[in-house]
Design an enzyme around this catalytic site. Structure first.
Site, PDB file in Angstrom:
ATOM      1  CD  GLN A  98      33.497  46.300  34.562  1.00  0.00           C
ATOM      2  OE1 GLN A  98      33.342  45.646  35.593  1.00  0.00           O
ATOM      3  NE2 GLN A  98      33.946  45.762  33.440  1.00  0.00           N
ATOM      4  CE1 TYR A 180      26.901  39.350  35.490  1.00  0.00           C
ATOM      5  CE2 TYR A 180      28.978  40.161  34.598  1.00  0.00           C
ATOM      6  CZ  TYR A 180      28.282  39.365  35.500  1.00  0.00           C
ATOM      7  OH  TYR A 180      28.948  38.573  36.396  1.00  0.00           O
ATOM      8  N   GLY A 317      44.124  40.479  35.573  1.00  0.00           N
ATOM      9  CA  GLY A 317      43.153  40.211  36.628  1.00  0.00           C
ATOM     10  C   GLY A 317      43.795  39.452  37.776  1.00  0.00           C
TER      11      GLY A 317
HETATM   12  C1  LIG Z   1      37.501  37.203  41.135  1.00  0.00           C
HETATM   13  C2  LIG Z   1      37.180  37.747  39.785  1.00  0.00           C
HETATM   14  C3  LIG Z   1      36.301  38.804  39.665  1.00  0.00           C
HETATM   15  C4  LIG Z   1      36.017  39.353  38.409  1.00  0.00           C
HETATM   16  N1  LIG Z   1      35.181  40.430  38.315  1.00  0.00           N
HETATM   17  C5  LIG Z   1      34.980  41.055  37.134  1.00  0.00           C
HETATM   18  C6  LIG Z   1      34.247  42.266  37.064  1.00  0.00           C
HETATM   19  O1  LIG Z   1      33.785  42.826  38.065  1.00  0.00           O
HETATM   20  N2  LIG Z   1      34.087  42.828  35.838  1.00  0.00           N
HETATM   21  C7  LIG Z   1      34.595  42.268  34.699  1.00  0.00           C
HETATM   22  O2  LIG Z   1      34.410  42.810  33.613  1.00  0.00           O
HETATM   23  N3  LIG Z   1      35.320  41.125  34.755  1.00  0.00           N
HETATM   24  C8  LIG Z   1      35.556  40.532  35.939  1.00  0.00           C
HETATM   25  N4  LIG Z   1      36.360  39.425  36.009  1.00  0.00           N
HETATM   26  C9  LIG Z   1      37.118  38.997  34.827  1.00  0.00           C
HETATM   27  C10 LIG Z   1      38.531  39.636  34.864  1.00  0.00           C
HETATM   28  O3  LIG Z   1      38.469  41.036  34.696  1.00  0.00           O
HETATM   29  C11 LIG Z   1      39.421  39.065  33.738  1.00  0.00           C
HETATM   30  O4  LIG Z   1      38.740  39.210  32.527  1.00  0.00           O
HETATM   31  C12 LIG Z   1      39.782  37.594  33.960  1.00  0.00           C
HETATM   32  O5  LIG Z   1      40.245  37.356  35.278  1.00  0.00           O
HETATM   33  C13 LIG Z   1      40.868  37.138  32.960  1.00  0.00           C
HETATM   34  O6  LIG Z   1      42.065  37.905  33.136  1.00  0.00           O
HETATM   35  P1  LIG Z   1      43.341  37.262  33.885  1.00  0.00           P
HETATM   36  O7  LIG Z   1      43.694  36.020  33.112  1.00  0.00           O
HETATM   37  O8  LIG Z   1      44.404  38.313  33.792  1.00  0.00           O
HETATM   38  O9  LIG Z   1      42.915  36.941  35.273  1.00  0.00           O
HETATM   39  C14 LIG Z   1      36.632  38.824  37.251  1.00  0.00           C
HETATM   40  C15 LIG Z   1      37.511  37.744  37.370  1.00  0.00           C
HETATM   41  C16 LIG Z   1      37.805  37.211  38.625  1.00  0.00           C
HETATM   42  C17 LIG Z   1      38.801  36.087  38.729  1.00  0.00           C
END
Ligand SMILES: Cc1cc2nc3c(=O)[nH]c(=O)nc-3n(C[C@H](O)[C@H](O)[C@H](O)COP(=O)(O)O)c2cc1C
Length: 364
Positions: A98, A180, A317
């Site tokens: 990414q 971003y 995530g």
């Molecule tokens: C600790 C953490 C770090 C994350 N880092 C990124 C990232 O580097 N890039 C991104 O696009 N989204 C990032 N996200 C968002 C996740 O990719 C995802 O969209 C979010 O956790 C919702 O999905 P989930 O309900 O399955 O956790 C992050 C989320 C968390 C909790």
């Protein structure tokens, strides 16, 4: 009928199942923002995913805004990532990188010579930035990018994409989500420009689309994806016509014939804060490649959406943070382990493996 465990082909990416590791920043790269053996172990533990999307990876020092996030602009970083991609491939997985530029979500402390971070317009983000030493300060007023600097950043995306190839990734994802740089250009609350990168939806989307084209020029369209977050915003980061804006972007990305488009949907917290709630299925007609859903999915909800063709795959995530063998648990119908948000990012001086590589897999 397909479900979460069915294989899928997205462009040239052959996935053994449709459960994708969502990009997750973990702030555990080494000195010089270089990935190392512990990061390789973490990703290899999650190689059961149909595909891994790496944590957001900055294309330049200017693109960094958090401590110890990995880069992909120095030879050392490329060598560090090679450890990761080799480990994932040995474990039978696939991984795309990414590519990230934070824009105004940064601080002078991260910038070359202590300069101001850059953005479409000189409007500071609300909130506090975590500095390299772990303290917090308000986001500074960024410097508005000159028109001719945008070409320079597009070349940095292109070089980063070429570096990802050298590092052994299977493809790349353009990070155009989560507030971003590229999303700062897209939304009219953060983009007040009067040049060809501001004003109409078409103009605000140019930078994102040119960056996507730069990735395609290196990889071909069949190994490139994009992440968008049409919903989920804060009070200082809105758009006056989100569905129209993001539908236009999805249609234009479709013309590039990309492998996949990932949509981060709204969570309960952002809906409560007044964010729009645009489902991934809103983009089905606009985009003909694989559509990847994200945010708050369970096995059941994923199966339902795949079976009814609302989307083709799901990125997980937080469940993948605490369940390295998430796909195996889905296969067996096992309980999922809860995640601990306190260890998403390490506290200064803490053991980096804690909350990272020490979540156990089920016994075989
Ligand atoms: C600790 C953490 C770090 C994350 N880092 C990124 C990232 O580097 N890039 C991104 O696009 N989204 C990032 N996200 C968002 C996740 O990719 C995802 O969209 C979010 O956790 C919702 O999905 P989930 O309900 O399955 O956790 C992050 C989320 C968390 C909790």
């Amino acid at each position: 009928m397909f479900n979460l465990l069915s294989p899928i082909r997205m462009g040239s990416l052959e996935l053994k199942n449709r459960a994708i590791l969502a990009p997750l920043t973990r702030c555990r790269a080494g000195a010089g923002c270089v990935p190392h053996a512990l990061n390789a172990e973490y990703y290899a533990q999650r190689a059961g995913a149909g595909m891994i999307i790496s944590e957001a990876t900055q294309i330049s020092q200017e693109g960094q805004g958090y401590p110890n996030t990995p880069g992909i602009y120095s030879p050392e970083q490329v060598a560090g990532w090679k450890l990761v991609t080799d480990a994932v491939h040995r474990a039978g997985g696939k991984i795309v990188c990414q590519l990230w530029h934070v824009g105004r979500i940064s601080h002078n402390a991260y910038q070359v010579g202590g300069a101001a971070p850059v953005a479409p317009s000189a409007i500071a983000a609300k909130g506090m930035c975590r500095l390299p030493d772990g303290t917090r300060e308000p986001y500074p007023v960024p410097r508005e990018l000159e028109t001719d600097e945008i070409e320079r950043i597009i070349r940095e995306y292109e070089t980063a994409a070429a570096n990802a190839k050298k590092a052994g990734f299977d493809g790349v994802q353009l990070h155009a989500a989560n507030g971003y740089l590229l999303e700062q250009f897209l939304r009219d609350s953060s983009n007040k420009r009067t040049d060809q990168y501001g004003g109409s939806i078409e103009n605000r989307a140019v930078f994102l689309l040119e960056a996507a084209e730069a990735l395609v020029s290196v990889w071909g369209p069949d190994r490139v994806g994009v992440r968008l977050s049409p919903s989920g915003w804060s009070s200082d980061f809105t758009d006056s016509s989100p569905l129209e804006t993001y539908t236009y972007v999805a249609e234009e990305l479709d013309k590039l014939e990309l492998a996949f488009l990932e949509i981060r949907e709204a969570d309960a917290e952002s809906i409560a804060a007044g964010s729009p709630n645009i489902p991934v299925s809103a983009f089905r007609d606009a985009f003909s490649g694989a559509l990847v859903a994200n945010t708050g999915y369970s096995r059941e909800k994923a199966d339902e959406g795949i079976a009814s063709e609302q989307f083709d795959a799901v990125a997980f995530g937080k469940p993948f943070i605490s369940n390295p063998d998430l796909v195996e648990r889905f296969r067996r119908g096992s309980e999922l382990a809860p995640w601990d948000a306190k260890t998403f990012y390490p506290s200064p001086g803490a053991d980096l493996s804690h909350g990272y590589t020490d979540y156990p897999a089920l016994a075989r």
